[in-house]
Design a protein around this motif. Structure first.
Motif: not given
Ligand code: C5P
Length: 239
Positions: A15, A39, A184
């Motif tokens: 992302a 993304k 994570r």
């Molecule tokens: O930094 P992180 O791993 O939390 O980023 C996750 C990405 O996925 C971000 O761009 C966030 O907006 C997106 N996303 C999310 N949860 C969702 C849909 C999209 O974290 N349900």
């Protein structure tokens, strides 16, 4: 068609949550050539417009253009044409736009190689907020309901939180592409993510692609972070 991912790295979507093109390119730069996707979402696209996708393509990056289209079928269809002509490999629509919007979006992408993914219920919505917009189903039932509607219209994939992977696989089998954020690596900072799985857990549950942002982009070495996650995924899938 978007190629089926053959390596763990090809299943990782990084992302690029950045405010402008310079910051975005700084995040992507060390990861170019690793085979992952990038993304580009609403923040970056709204700041920079379609040139950011063209710039990423020129750098050789594979792009998932996450703009979550939701409009009348004709407008959604034309937006899909525009996304495909930019060279995005994946894009998103809101399934609550209804069957016709989904069908026209899927048809618009045919022959372009771009995969249209359906957003079911945003993970920021809980049962109470669904009731507030007139939906009495539980979030999980609504996710499965919308995915089923999408499948009937030819949709090949959805975006789903880790906890929705199992019910989606159970209902729709192995053909459905499932793209999962909220991942994570073991021991990493959760940030603002609440319902999380590790990369290995998400792969074992049946995710096709993982969306991962800060655990890679904020790591001291983004390349090492990406490779460690890919190794964890590869080991999970052979168990
Ligand atoms: O930094 P992180 O791993 O939390 O980023 C996750 C990405 O996925 C971000 O761009 C966030 O907006 C997106 N996303 C999310 N949860 C969702 C849909 C999209 O974290 N349900």
């Amino acid at each position: 068609m978007t190629a089926t991912p053959s390596t763990a790295k090809e299943k990782i979507i990084v992302a690029i949550d950045a405010p402008d093109a310079d910051a975005a390119k700084r995040l992507a730069d060390p990861l170019l050539g690793e085979g992952c996707l990038f993304k580009i979402g609403l923040q970056l696209f709204t700041a920079e417009g379609p040139s950011i996708v063209r710039d990423f393509k020129k750098l050789g990056a594979r792009v998932f253009l996450d703009l979550k289209f939701h409009d009348i079928p004709n407008t959604a269809k034309e937006a899909i044409h525009s996304a495909a002509s930019l060279g995005a490999e994946m894009t998103t629509i809101h399934l609550c736009g209804g069957p016709r919007m989904v069908a026209d979006s899927v048809t618009a992408a045919e022959g372009s190689g771009m995969l249209v993914l359906g957003v079911t219920v945003l993970t920021s919505m809980d049962a109470e907020s669904l009731v507030a917009v007139g939906v009495s189903a539980t979030p999980e039932n609504q996710v499965v309901h919308l995915a089923g509607m999408g499948r009937q219209q030819g949709l090949k994939g959805v975006v789903a939180s880790p906890r929705e992977i199992l019910p989606l696989r159970k209902n729709f089998g192995e053909d459905l592409v499932i793209v999962t954020p909220g991942v994570r690596p073991t021991g990493s900072d959760l940030g603002d993510q609440k319902r999380v799985m590790t990369p290995a857990e998400a792969v074992r549950a049946g995710a096709s692609y993982l969306v991962i942002g800060r655990p890679i982009t904020s790591a001291p070495s983004p390349v090492e972070a990406l490779r460690a996650i890919a190794d964890e995924m590869a080991n999970a899938s052979v168990q």
